[in-house]
Design an enzyme around this catalytic site. Structure first.
Site, mmCIF file in Angstrom:
data_model
loop_
_atom_site.group_PDB
_atom_site.id
_atom_site.type_symbol
_atom_site.label_atom_id
_atom_site.label_comp_id
_atom_site.label_asym_id
_atom_site.label_seq_id
_atom_site.Cartn_x
_atom_site.Cartn_y
_atom_site.Cartn_z
ATOM 1 N N LYS A 1 0.416 -1.053 -0.311
ATOM 2 C CA LYS A 1 -0.537 -0.120 0.134
ATOM 3 C C LYS A 1 0.558 1.822 -0.134
ATOM 4 O O LYS A 1 0.374 2.294 -0.026
ATOM 5 C CB LYS A 1 -1.188 -0.288 0.878
ATOM 6 C CG LYS A 1 -2.206 -1.039 1.097
ATOM 7 C CD LYS A 1 -2.523 -1.825 0.182
ATOM 8 C CE LYS A 1 -3.400 -0.488 -0.686
ATOM 9 N NZ LYS A 1 -3.497 -1.419 -2.010
ATOM 10 N N GLY A 2 1.921 1.463 -0.245
ATOM 11 C CA GLY A 2 2.987 2.675 -0.280
ATOM 12 C C GLY A 2 2.787 2.884 -1.743
ATOM 13 O O GLY A 2 3.319 4.277 -1.830
ATOM 14 N N GLY A 3 2.633 2.488 -2.790
ATOM 15 C CA GLY A 3 2.486 2.743 -4.274
ATOM 16 C C GLY A 3 3.251 2.379 -5.174
ATOM 17 O O GLY A 3 3.035 2.390 -6.021
ATOM 18 N N THR A 4 3.371 0.213 -4.880
ATOM 19 C CA THR A 4 4.166 -0.048 -5.841
ATOM 20 C C THR A 4 3.543 -0.367 -6.570
ATOM 21 O O THR A 4 4.820 -0.495 -7.517
ATOM 22 C CB THR A 4 4.472 -1.177 -4.826
ATOM 23 O OG1 THR A 4 2.767 -2.284 -4.059
ATOM 24 C CG2 THR A 4 4.451 -1.597 -3.226
ATOM 25 N N GLY B 1 -5.938 3.339 -5.000
ATOM 26 C CA GLY B 1 -7.105 5.086 -4.601
ATOM 27 C C GLY B 1 -8.245 4.867 -3.980
ATOM 28 O O GLY B 1 -9.042 5.874 -4.761
ATOM 29 N N ILE C 1 -11.480 5.337 -0.899
ATOM 30 C CA ILE C 1 -11.412 6.299 -0.489
ATOM 31 C C ILE C 1 -11.620 5.359 0.909
ATOM 32 O O ILE C 1 -12.437 4.002 1.031
ATOM 33 C CB ILE C 1 -12.390 6.469 -1.266
ATOM 34 C CG1 ILE C 1 -12.861 7.724 -1.971
ATOM 35 C CG2 ILE C 1 -13.701 7.410 0.795
ATOM 36 C CD1 ILE C 1 -14.299 7.433 -2.709
ATOM 37 N N HIS C 2 -10.752 6.375 2.110
ATOM 38 C CA HIS C 2 -10.318 5.199 2.935
ATOM 39 C C HIS C 2 -11.811 5.416 3.906
ATOM 40 O O HIS C 2 -12.005 6.719 4.114
ATOM 41 C CB HIS C 2 -9.168 6.481 3.915
ATOM 42 C CG HIS C 2 -8.101 5.994 3.112
ATOM 43 N ND1 HIS C 2 -6.451 6.189 3.217
ATOM 44 C CD2 HIS C 2 -7.800 5.135 1.936
ATOM 45 C CE1 HIS C 2 -5.730 5.366 1.970
ATOM 46 N NE2 HIS C 2 -6.257 5.022 1.599
ATOM 47 N N ARG D 1 5.004 4.761 3.257
ATOM 48 C CA ARG D 1 3.889 6.172 2.694
ATOM 49 C C ARG D 1 4.002 6.672 4.338
ATOM 50 O O ARG D 1 4.983 5.530 5.016
ATOM 51 C CB ARG D 1 2.675 5.755 2.677
ATOM 52 C CG ARG D 1 2.381 6.193 1.086
ATOM 53 C CD ARG D 1 1.345 5.800 0.239
ATOM 54 N NE ARG D 1 0.125 6.388 0.240
ATOM 55 C CZ ARG D 1 -1.117 5.561 0.044
ATOM 56 N NH1 ARG D 1 -0.957 4.670 0.693
ATOM 57 N NH2 ARG D 1 -2.408 7.235 0.106
HETATM 58 P P1 A3P Z 1 -5.108 4.052 -2.221
HETATM 59 O O1 A3P Z 1 -5.885 3.400 -2.313
HETATM 60 O O2 A3P Z 1 -4.917 3.781 -0.117
HETATM 61 O O3 A3P Z 1 -5.252 5.863 -1.564
HETATM 62 P P2 A3P Z 1 -0.265 -0.103 -3.926
HETATM 63 O O4 A3P Z 1 0.032 -0.801 -5.103
HETATM 64 O O5 A3P Z 1 1.709 -0.086 -3.075
HETATM 65 O O6 A3P Z 1 -0.983 -1.348 -2.893
HETATM 66 O O7 A3P Z 1 -0.291 1.287 -3.404
HETATM 67 C C1 A3P Z 1 -1.699 1.190 -3.700
HETATM 68 C C2 A3P Z 1 -1.688 3.204 -3.533
HETATM 69 O O8 A3P Z 1 -0.303 3.640 -3.960
HETATM 70 C C3 A3P Z 1 -3.296 3.655 -3.451
HETATM 71 O O9 A3P Z 1 -3.914 3.422 -2.485
HETATM 72 C C4 A3P Z 1 -2.688 5.059 -3.878
HETATM 73 O O10 A3P Z 1 -2.305 5.761 -2.833
HETATM 74 C C5 A3P Z 1 -0.975 5.017 -4.540
HETATM 75 N N1 A3P Z 1 -1.015 5.492 -5.636
HETATM 76 C C6 A3P Z 1 0.228 6.266 -6.024
HETATM 77 N N2 A3P Z 1 0.186 6.762 -7.386
HETATM 78 C C7 A3P Z 1 -0.997 6.501 -7.498
HETATM 79 C C8 A3P Z 1 -1.551 6.946 -9.127
HETATM 80 N N3 A3P Z 1 -1.261 7.077 -10.108
HETATM 81 N N4 A3P Z 1 -2.828 6.239 -9.142
HETATM 82 C C9 A3P Z 1 -3.794 5.214 -8.221
HETATM 83 N N5 A3P Z 1 -2.526 4.810 -7.425
HETATM 84 C C10 A3P Z 1 -1.800 5.634 -7.234
#
Ligand code: A3P
Length: 346
Positions: free
Chosen positions: A100-103, A310, A312-313, A183
């Site tokens: 959930k860091g934005g991997t 992305g 909604i939390h 994050r």
């Molecule tokens: P949230 O769903 O909490 O917003 P991962 O890929 O490690 O599972 O991380 C998911 C997170 O990537 C999402 O968390 C989102 O905020 C983030 N993110 C970063 N850049 C993004 C992008 N361009 N489009 C969608 N999500 C993105």
């Protein structure tokens, strides 16, 4: 008179027709050449290799968009693979986490670079005993086809928190480059919770509130047994990795900044991977509907990440957020100190 009008009309139609054909030809040529502009430029320096520089990059994106797809689907013959000098290479860099860091965003954005080829799926080779038991050749065969000058990158966020992984990766390649995208820890924990909650809801199951999981009801302290909390104690996990790899082999990506301002973060990664800077603002555009940056490969091909990125939390009690932030604070300080990257989290 009628004959004159008809001739005039025919002439007009002829002019319009040639204009349309001309524009079409121009567009086709432009699309082709744009494909070769921006991200698809000569690969310099260390990635140069034996192949002539002018030759390689022109094929790179075509390969990524078209051929690569066919190869992945298994529609390409062995001859084609041979003809294009394609290989399946072990990764030179791995995005080891954090969940959930934005991997996914990081992997997809790095894949914009012509010298990078991503492994689309999370392979879970090093964290899954059954997969690991299948051996390194199994892992290599899971990698996408690429040119020898390109580098392969995979991401499996579970690697960061799984005990056995650092030693296993070290045994494969002790000089591999490791990317960690983080994050703000409380936000990450809530994002983690949101993903699990969505899974439960999909199965029509009820689930606890975040507050109930994150705070121990007996002590009213932060519940360190809760996985979403433990995962956010980045320094604890990193310390295990440092038993095998020096800190120079890690690069920390600011996942919060990757959301709001991806380009500078990607440029830092290009530098860390010794790649020539090829990802530009052209490749990233903000999509107001999604609320995130999306990817542009050329004027025809662009994409946003899936809706599962992305979410909604849910709203969380502010006192719980304050408690969690206080709890993470000393761990964060240590993380900054070890990595040399200060992230100014609250
Ligand atoms: P949230 O769903 O909490 O917003 P991962 O890929 O490690 O599972 O991380 C998911 C997170 O990537 C999402 O968390 C989102 O905020 C983030 N993110 C970063 N850049 C993004 C992008 N361009 N489009 C969608 N999500 C993105």
């Amino acid at each position: 008179m009628l004959f004159k009008q008809q001739a005039w009309l025919r002439q007009k139609l002829l002019v319009l027709g040639s204009l349309a054909v001309g524009s079409l030809l121009y567009l086709v040529a432009r699309v082709g050449s744009l494909d070769r502009l921006q991200p698809i430029c000569p690969i310099e320096g260390r990635l140069g290799g034996a192949r002539s520089q002018a030759e390689f990059p022109l094929r790179a994106l075509q390969f990524k968009r078209g051929l690569l797809h066919e190869f992945r689907k298994g529609n390409a013959s062995k001859d084609q693979v041979h003809l294009h000098d394609l290989v399946q290479q072990l990764p030179k860099a791995i995005i080891i986490g954090v969940r959930k860091g934005g991997t996914r965003a990081l992997l997809e954005m790095l894949n914009l670079h012509p010298a990078v080829v991503k492994a689309s799926q999370e392979i879970h080779f090093f964290d899954n005993d059954e997969n690991y038991g299948k051996g390194i050749e199994w892992y290599r065969k899971k990698m996408p086809f690429s040119y020898p000058q390109q580098i392969t990158i995979e991401k499996s966020p579970a690697y960061f928190i799984t005990e056995e992984v650092p030693e296993r990766i070290y045994k494969m390649n002790s000089s591999i480059k490791l990317l960690i995208i983080v994050r703000e820890p409380t936000t990450r924990a809530i994002s983690d919770y949101t993903q699990v909650l969505e899974g439960k809801e999909r199965k029509n199951k009820t689930y606890y509130k975040f507050e109930k999981l994150a705070i121990d009801p007996n002590t009213c302290e932060v519940n360190t047994k809760y996985k979403a909390v433990r995962t956010s104690i980045y320094t604890k996990h990193l310390e295990r990795w440092l038993k095998y790899f020096p800190i120079e082999q890690f690069h920390v990506v600011d996942g919060d900044r990757l959301i709001t301002e991806p380009l500078p973060e990607l440029q830092l990664v290009e530098k860390f991977l010794n790649l020539p800077p090829r990802i530009s603002q052209y490749n990233l555009y903000f999509n107001a509907t999604r609320g995130f940056y999306c990817l542009r490969f050329n004027i025809i091909f662009n994409k946003c990440l899936a809706g599962s990125k992305g979410r909604i939390h849910p709203e969380v009690d502010p006192s719980v957020i304050t408690k969690l932030r206080k709890f993470f604070h000393p761990f964060n300080q240590k993380f900054y100190q070890i990595t040399g990257r200060t992230l100014n989290w609250p």
